[in-house]
Design an enzyme around this catalytic site. Sequence first.
Site, PDB file in Angstrom:
ATOM      1  CG  HIS A 128      -0.178   0.043   2.467  1.00  0.00           C
ATOM      2  ND1 HIS A 128       0.104   1.447   3.019  1.00  0.00           N
ATOM      3  CD2 HIS A 128      -0.037  -0.725   3.644  1.00  0.00           C
ATOM      4  CE1 HIS A 128       0.508   1.141   4.281  1.00  0.00           C
ATOM      5  NE2 HIS A 128       0.509  -0.347   4.414  1.00  0.00           N
ATOM      6  CB  CYS A 144       1.792  -3.454   5.061  1.00  0.00           C
ATOM      7  SG  CYS A 144       0.165  -3.945   5.599  1.00  0.00           S
TER       8      CYS A 144
END
Length: 168
Positions: A128, A144
């Site tokens: 992301h 992440c």
Amino acid sequence: MPSDPVSTPVPGIEISLDTQTLTLFPDGASTPLSYPVSTALNGPGERQSSGCTPRGRHYVRAMVGGGVPLNSVFVARRPTGEVYSDALSRKFPERDWILSRILWLCGLESGKNRGPGVDSFRRFIYIHGTPDTEPMGVPRSHGCIRMRNKDVVDLYGRVSPGMPVTIR
């Protein structure tokens, strides 16, 4: 005797924890593209709630955010209607900013990154966007794979659900 055929890279994404890079192999004919990333501050690891980036074979299970403006803010994979700014950052200093696009990963290796206690999908492991003030090339995330917003938008336009992702 015929020579061995030259192997062509399979389309997919490789993420290097050592070099903090994401390399996209778009197809067998195109030149690979490389982007700087930031993976987990806690290093590699597969355990639930570890704050680590899971290793191994994954695939892009879902893609979220196509068409939203650059720097759009997501909470629980939904755009909030906000666009990231310094003022918004000061107002919500506790947020782990997820911006622009989300590629939600699912593990393929039972007991390693898929299944109870280690499931990358249930851990909400994404590729992301992140604020441009966050450094790339150094581990800083909560697990992440963070990217520059313009890079994650570019990547998003080049991949599709089901694309293989390997994290080494």
